[in-house]
Design a protein around this motif. Structure first.
Motif, PDB file in Angstrom:
ATOM      1  N   ASP A  58      84.182  60.054  32.815  1.00 38.24           N
ATOM      2  CA  ASP A  58      83.148  59.168  32.278  1.00 38.24           C
ATOM      3  C   ASP A  58      82.213  58.603  33.344  1.00 38.24           C
ATOM      4  O   ASP A  58      81.099  59.065  33.525  1.00 38.24           O
ATOM      5  N   GLY A  59      82.615  57.501  34.010  1.00 37.31           N
ATOM      6  CA  GLY A  59      81.746  56.857  34.983  1.00 37.31           C
ATOM      7  C   GLY A  59      80.800  55.846  34.367  1.00 37.31           C
ATOM      8  O   GLY A  59      79.644  55.740  34.787  1.00 37.31           O
ATOM      9  N   ALA A  60      81.294  55.066  33.398  1.00 35.74           N
ATOM     10  CA  ALA A  60      80.435  54.087  32.740  1.00 35.74           C
ATOM     11  C   ALA A  60      80.083  52.909  33.641  1.00 35.74           C
ATOM     12  O   ALA A  60      79.138  52.177  33.347  1.00 35.74           O
ATOM     13  N   PHE A  99      85.134  64.306  35.994  1.00 39.80           N
ATOM     14  CA  PHE A  99      84.525  64.875  34.797  1.00 39.80           C
ATOM     15  C   PHE A  99      83.397  63.932  34.377  1.00 39.80           C
ATOM     16  O   PHE A  99      83.629  62.852  33.858  1.00 39.80           O
ATOM     17  N   VAL A 100      82.192  64.380  34.628  1.00 40.43           N
ATOM     18  CA  VAL A 100      81.006  63.534  34.650  1.00 40.43           C
ATOM     19  C   VAL A 100      80.286  63.516  33.303  1.00 40.43           C
ATOM     20  O   VAL A 100      80.117  64.549  32.662  1.00 40.43           O
ATOM     21  N   ASN A 101      79.842  62.319  32.894  1.00 41.93           N
ATOM     22  CA  ASN A 101      78.827  62.167  31.850  1.00 41.93           C
ATOM     23  C   ASN A 101      77.526  61.783  32.546  1.00 41.93           C
ATOM     24  O   ASN A 101      77.357  60.650  32.999  1.00 41.93           O
ATOM     25  N   GLY A 102      76.593  62.730  32.634  1.00 46.49           N
ATOM     26  CA  GLY A 102      75.380  62.502  33.402  1.00 46.49           C
ATOM     27  C   GLY A 102      74.513  61.371  32.891  1.00 46.49           C
ATOM     28  O   GLY A 102      73.678  60.840  33.635  1.00 46.49           O
ATOM     29  N   ALA A 103      74.685  60.991  31.630  1.00 48.98           N
ATOM     30  CA  ALA A 103      73.906  59.884  31.082  1.00 48.98           C
ATOM     31  C   ALA A 103      74.239  58.555  31.757  1.00 48.98           C
ATOM     32  O   ALA A 103      73.433  57.620  31.710  1.00 48.98           O
ATOM     33  N   ASN A 104      75.407  58.468  32.386  1.00 48.94           N
ATOM     34  CA  ASN A 104      75.799  57.233  33.072  1.00 48.94           C
ATOM     35  C   ASN A 104      75.101  57.153  34.432  1.00 48.94           C
ATOM     36  O   ASN A 104      75.233  58.064  35.259  1.00 48.94           O
ATOM     37  N   PRO A 105      74.368  56.065  34.701  1.00 51.11           N
ATOM     38  CA  PRO A 105      73.624  55.950  35.967  1.00 51.11           C
ATOM     39  C   PRO A 105      74.506  56.004  37.211  1.00 51.11           C
ATOM     40  O   PRO A 105      74.010  56.271  38.305  1.00 51.11           O
ATOM     41  N   HIS A 140      81.723  66.957  31.417  1.00 52.04           N
ATOM     42  CA  HIS A 140      82.353  66.155  30.354  1.00 52.04           C
ATOM     43  C   HIS A 140      81.335  65.830  29.248  1.00 52.04           C
ATOM     44  O   HIS A 140      81.529  64.872  28.505  1.00 52.04           O
ATOM     45  N   THR A 141      80.274  66.632  29.171  1.00 54.71           N
ATOM     46  CA  THR A 141      79.116  66.468  28.288  1.00 54.71           C
ATOM     47  C   THR A 141      78.173  65.401  28.839  1.00 54.71           C
ATOM     48  O   THR A 141      78.542  64.595  29.695  1.00 54.71           O
ATOM     49  N   TRP A 142      76.958  65.412  28.316  1.00 56.15           N
ATOM     50  CA  TRP A 142      75.925  64.507  28.802  1.00 56.15           C
ATOM     51  C   TRP A 142      76.236  63.054  28.470  1.00 56.15           C
ATOM     52  O   TRP A 142      76.177  62.176  29.315  1.00 56.15           O
ATOM     53  N   SER A 143      76.598  62.759  27.213  1.00 56.76           N
ATOM     54  CA  SER A 143      76.709  61.353  26.806  1.00 56.76           C
ATOM     55  C   SER A 143      77.990  61.020  26.045  1.00 56.76           C
ATOM     56  O   SER A 143      78.054  59.990  25.374  1.00 56.76           O
ATOM     57  N   HIS A 144      79.020  61.876  26.123  1.00 56.01           N
ATOM     58  CA  HIS A 144      80.344  61.577  25.579  1.00 56.01           C
ATOM     59  C   HIS A 144      80.365  61.372  24.053  1.00 56.01           C
ATOM     60  O   HIS A 144      80.957  60.429  23.548  1.00 56.01           O
ATOM     61  N   ARG A 178      74.793  71.829  28.130  1.00 52.89           N
ATOM     62  CA  ARG A 178      73.730  72.381  28.972  1.00 52.89           C
ATOM     63  C   ARG A 178      73.013  71.278  29.746  1.00 52.89           C
ATOM     64  O   ARG A 178      72.735  71.428  30.950  1.00 52.89           O
ATOM     65  N   ARG A 179      72.720  70.187  29.079  1.00 53.78           N
ATOM     66  CA  ARG A 179      71.999  69.101  29.746  1.00 53.78           C
ATOM     67  C   ARG A 179      72.831  68.529  30.893  1.00 53.78           C
ATOM     68  O   ARG A 179      72.296  68.220  31.971  1.00 53.78           O
ATOM     69  N   ASN A 180      74.133  68.422  30.671  1.00 54.25           N
ATOM     70  CA  ASN A 180      74.996  67.901  31.736  1.00 54.25           C
ATOM     71  C   ASN A 180      75.124  68.897  32.885  1.00 54.25           C
ATOM     72  O   ASN A 180      75.163  68.508  34.060  1.00 54.25           O
ATOM     73  N   ALA A 181      75.173  70.188  32.552  1.00 56.35           N
ATOM     74  CA  ALA A 181      75.223  71.215  33.596  1.00 56.35           C
ATOM     75  C   ALA A 181      73.971  71.159  34.467  1.00 56.35           C
ATOM     76  O   ALA A 181      74.049  71.267  35.706  1.00 56.35           O
ATOM     77  N   ASP A 182      72.811  70.992  33.833  1.00 51.49           N
ATOM     78  CA  ASP A 182      71.560  70.884  34.589  1.00 51.49           C
ATOM     79  C   ASP A 182      71.597  69.675  35.524  1.00 51.49           C
ATOM     80  O   ASP A 182      71.159  69.745  36.682  1.00 51.49           O
ATOM     81  N   PHE A 183      72.104  68.568  35.006  1.00 53.66           N
ATOM     82  CA  PHE A 183      72.218  67.352  35.825  1.00 53.66           C
ATOM     83  C   PHE A 183      73.111  67.595  37.037  1.00 53.66           C
ATOM     84  O   PHE A 183      72.758  67.237  38.176  1.00 53.66           O
TER      85      PHE A 183
END
Length: 245
Positions: free
Chosen positions: A64-66, A88-94, A117-121, A137-142
């Motif tokens: 996560d990484g909230a 395992f990253v959620n790229g939406a988290n700053p 871990h997907t873009w936004s869980h 895909r969006r998380n992979a790009d991030f």
């Protein structure tokens, strides 16, 4: 005069004790020597629940990484101790952008690994497959843009919820290893330090994949105890890339 000397002596003893206590965590958290595992195996296709074999490896996986400060604390923990782990990253988290300068050198050296871990869980089983594909895909790009690697083939579905269709969508993007876990520290919800350490004592066993979260501050108060558990059991922390080719 005698009373003053006694008071002075007691104060000096107390100061020495406090100084020793303040130094104790640093001594306990000195970097550990890491040995490269021999005979890496191909990453398995399908669900991965624990590490293969009967060695002394422990895969710490952090989701996560909230929280920006908690991810920062994990980064410094790894820097200070040499601990190897997989995020395992959620790229939406700053937190993953803010802390990238501290994490990137360890990603480059292989000490720390990033995975998807997907873009936004979201709950993937409540979405269309096109939306599932976009999350991955969006998380992979991030991950490629920020850390230089998209973490393939390791994918962890949020909440551990997946099915054959979701697995197929992930595999189509190179994420063929659905990475689950065989132990956890219970921090998907708020808990106290004693509970977290008790859960870790059950989960920190050879060849286990352990789930931790970078969301709540409790875990940051327990690093010394967690490291003591790892060392006392003769375990060696590994990333997934250390085990699988």
């Amino acid at each position: 005069m005698e009373q003053i000397d006694r008071r002075t002596m007691l104060c000096a003893i107390a100061a020495c004790v406090l100084a020793a206590m303040s130094r104790a965590p640093a001594a306990r958290c000195s970097p550990v020597r890491w040995t490269i595992p021999v005979g890496r195996l191909p990453a398995p296709a399908g669900a991965l629940i624990q590490l293969p074999g009967d060695g002394n490896q422990l895969a710490l996986t952090v989701d996560d990484g909230a929280s920006v400060p908690v991810v920062d604390a994990f980064a410094h923990f790894c820097q200070d101790t040499g601990t190897r782990l997989t995020f395992f990253v959620n790229g939406a988290n700053p937190s993953w952008s803010v802390n990238a300068p501290a994490l990137r050198p360890m990603v480059a050296s292989g000490q720390v690994q990033m995975a998807n871990h997907t873009w936004s869980h979201p709950y993937l089983n409540r979405m269309s497959l096109d939306a599932v594909a976009d999350q991955i895909r969006r998380n992979a790009d991030f991950l490629r843009d920020i850390y230089g690697s998209d973490g393939t083939p390791y994918f962890r579905p949020p909440y551990g919820l997946h099915n054959a269709d979701i697995d197929r969508v992930a595999a189509d993007q190179g994420y063929t290893t659905v990475t689950m876990w065989s132990g956890d520290v219970g921090d998907s919800r708020p808990e106290n330090e004693a509970s977290l350490i008790a859960n870790a004592a059950k989960s920190f066993q050879p060849q286990q994949i352990v789930l931790i979260h970078a969301n709540l501050p409790t875990v940051t108060h327990c690093y010394a105890q967690l490291l003591d558990l790892i060392h006392s059991r003769g375990l060696q922390t590994v990333t997934l890339n250390d085990v699988f080719s």
